[in-house]
Design an enzyme around this catalytic site. Structure first.
Site, PDB file in Angstrom:
ATOM      1  N   ARG A  58       0.810  -1.223   0.000  1.00  0.00           N
ATOM      2  CA  ARG A  58       0.000   0.000   0.000  1.00  0.00           C
ATOM      3  C   ARG A  58       0.838   1.265   0.000  1.00  0.00           C
ATOM      4  O   ARG A  58       0.461   2.235  -0.640  1.00  0.00           O
ATOM      5  CB  ARG A  58      -1.041  -0.022   1.125  1.00  0.00           C
ATOM      6  CG  ARG A  58      -0.550   0.204   2.500  1.00  0.00           C
ATOM      7  CD  ARG A  58      -1.433  -0.510   3.484  1.00  0.00           C
ATOM      8  NE  ARG A  58      -1.204  -1.931   3.387  1.00  0.00           N
ATOM      9  CZ  ARG A  58      -2.131  -2.864   3.527  1.00  0.00           C
ATOM     10  NH1 ARG A  58      -3.347  -2.546   3.772  1.00  0.00           N
ATOM     11  NH2 ARG A  58      -1.798  -4.142   3.430  1.00  0.00           N
ATOM     12  N   THR A  59       1.943   1.280   0.710  1.00  0.00           N
ATOM     13  CA  THR A  59       2.709   2.524   0.779  1.00  0.00           C
ATOM     14  C   THR A  59       3.271   2.888  -0.594  1.00  0.00           C
ATOM     15  O   THR A  59       3.173   4.037  -1.030  1.00  0.00           O
ATOM     16  CB  THR A  59       3.842   2.415   1.826  1.00  0.00           C
ATOM     17  OG1 THR A  59       3.261   2.040   3.076  1.00  0.00           O
ATOM     18  CG2 THR A  59       4.557   3.741   1.996  1.00  0.00           C
ATOM     19  N   LYS A  86      24.470  -6.434  -6.674  1.00  0.00           N
ATOM     20  CA  LYS A  86      25.829  -6.655  -7.172  1.00  0.00           C
ATOM     21  C   LYS A  86      26.875  -6.040  -6.243  1.00  0.00           C
ATOM     22  O   LYS A  86      28.038  -5.948  -6.582  1.00  0.00           O
ATOM     23  CB  LYS A  86      25.976  -6.053  -8.582  1.00  0.00           C
ATOM     24  CG  LYS A  86      25.038  -6.668  -9.590  1.00  0.00           C
ATOM     25  CD  LYS A  86      25.236  -6.040 -10.959  1.00  0.00           C
ATOM     26  CE  LYS A  86      24.190  -6.543 -11.942  1.00  0.00           C
ATOM     27  NZ  LYS A  86      24.125  -5.736 -13.147  1.00  0.00           N
ATOM     28  N   ARG A 108      12.190   3.615   1.155  1.00  0.00           N
ATOM     29  CA  ARG A 108      11.954   2.695   2.277  1.00  0.00           C
ATOM     30  C   ARG A 108      13.177   1.810   2.407  1.00  0.00           C
ATOM     31  O   ARG A 108      13.694   1.302   1.410  1.00  0.00           O
ATOM     32  CB  ARG A 108      10.720   1.841   2.028  1.00  0.00           C
ATOM     33  CG  ARG A 108      10.591   0.695   3.022  1.00  0.00           C
ATOM     34  CD  ARG A 108       9.268   0.001   2.954  1.00  0.00           C
ATOM     35  NE  ARG A 108       8.228   0.806   3.570  1.00  0.00           N
ATOM     36  CZ  ARG A 108       7.008   0.352   3.866  1.00  0.00           C
ATOM     37  NH1 ARG A 108       6.685  -0.890   3.585  1.00  0.00           N
ATOM     38  NH2 ARG A 108       6.118   1.128   4.450  1.00  0.00           N
ATOM     39  N   HIS A 136       8.137   6.370  10.282  1.00  0.00           N
ATOM     40  CA  HIS A 136       7.296   6.177   9.094  1.00  0.00           C
ATOM     41  C   HIS A 136       6.342   7.389   9.088  1.00  0.00           C
ATOM     42  O   HIS A 136       5.157   7.274   9.394  1.00  0.00           O
ATOM     43  CB  HIS A 136       6.546   4.851   9.221  1.00  0.00           C
ATOM     44  CG  HIS A 136       5.843   4.384   7.979  1.00  0.00           C
ATOM     45  ND1 HIS A 136       5.684   5.179   6.857  1.00  0.00           N
ATOM     46  CD2 HIS A 136       5.230   3.197   7.689  1.00  0.00           C
ATOM     47  CE1 HIS A 136       5.025   4.481   5.939  1.00  0.00           C
ATOM     48  NE2 HIS A 136       4.735   3.290   6.422  1.00  0.00           N
TER      49      HIS A 136
END
Ligand code: NCD
Length: 320
Positions: A58-59, A86, A108, A136
């Site tokens: 959802r975010t 990598k 995030r 958050h």
């Protein structure tokens, strides 16, 4: 202008008037989002890059939709498939992206503090979409908007935040925001899921749901975040639901008009009974998702205004 931030890294640096500025503008975007034509041009010409180093449904969708509705060019970087695998460092990735001249970076990351570090290396606005257990901020803002619209105010409310507080950036940002707006916050959960240094938060702590929920206006449930646990924090999910899961009987201790919140994703039958989550008379969980898009539009709009103003100042400085 009442919103002075260059980035949105957390609730901690925000003044209460800045929180109100985001929520007031978000209210206008809620109206826009309910119309058939949902476009505004606050971000027209700007580039938004979403970098999610942790899974999100959802975010990420909410930030993407928010950017598109405001006219930005939005790119989602698939970080699982990127050069990070990598061995490239977070900072190298950030510098590479920075060279593409983004205006808004939404990040995030599983490590607390990673987003702040990144913000120091780039010259665009950075929004924290969740960093480890730290903050958050857009979640706390969308929760605040949901509460303000349901209760008609965002001060002097009794709010219980319940469950896995220790692992939750949602809880942390909410505790800070709700405290700044002068509400009474209670934390309810087993002692094993309470963070260290809890006494500094200015909250009341309960390990009994019925006592903790008594006469509260808002019940905010949290997901059991097993991916952040490294051992025996809870006896069993059955036992946890029995003691800390929200069901009708425990909810009856709260005020009759108390609302039920959950940031998602939910574990039905673990921290919340499915029928409570779906009860449209009590649960505002879907409203939280709706407010999420509007709050992210407001936050990006305000940051973009500051970014443009700073660039104009720089340009004027160069000319002089
Ligand atoms: C929260 C998160 O990722 O911190 N979810 C969300 O943003 N909607 C809460 C959680 O994962 O439990």
């Amino acid at each position: 202008m009442s919103f002075r931030q260059k980035h949105l890294l957390g609730i901690e640096p925000l003044h209460p008037t800045e929180i109100t500025a985001v929520l007031d503008l978000a209210d206008q975007y809620v109206d826009l989002n309910r119309q058939a034509m949902k476009h505004a041009d606050a971000l027209t010409g700007l580039t938004q890059i979403n970098m999610f180093f942790e899974n999100s449904t959802r975010t990420q969708a909410s930030f993407e939709l928010a950017g598109k509705r405001l006219g930005a060019d939005v790119m989602n970087m698939a970080m699982q498939a990127s050069s990070i695998k990598k061995g490239e460092t977070l900072i190298d990735t950030a510098l590479t992206l920075n060279a593409m001249h983004p205006d808004l970076l939404v990040v995030r990351h599983p490590h607390s503090g990673a987003v702040d570090l990144l913000a120091q290396k780039v010259n665009c606005a950075v929004l924290n979409a969740g960093d480890g257990r730290h903050e958050h901020p857009t979640q706390a803002l969308l929760d605040a908007l949901t509460i303000r619209r349901a209760k008609g105010r965002l001060h002097r409310l009794n709010i219980a935040i319940c469950g896995d507080i220790a692992h939750s950036r949602v809880a942390r940002s909410n505790i800070i925001l709700l405290g700044k707006m002068e509400n009474r916050v209670r934390l309810v959960g087993p002692p094993t899921l309470m963070p260290a240094g809890i006494s500094e938060f200015g909250v009341e702590v309960y390990d009994d749901m019925r006592e903790g929920l008594r006469d509260v206006d808002v019940v905010m449930m949290l997901r059991l975040q097993r991916e952040r646990m490294d051992g025996g924090f809870i006896p069993s999910e059955r036992e946890y639901f029995h003691r800390f899961g929200l069901d009708a009987e425990k909810l009856s201790y709260a005020k009759d008009d108390a609302i039920v919140m959950h940031p998602g994703p939910m574990n039905r039958g673990v921290e919340i009974d499915g029928t409570i989550a779906d009860d449209i008379n009590r649960s505002v969980i879907q409203e939280q998702v709706e407010m999420g898009v509007a709050v992210r539009m407001a936050a990006m709009d305000l940051l973009a205004r500051n970014l443009r103003a700073a660039r104009e100042d720089t340009a004027a400085g160069v000319m002089a």
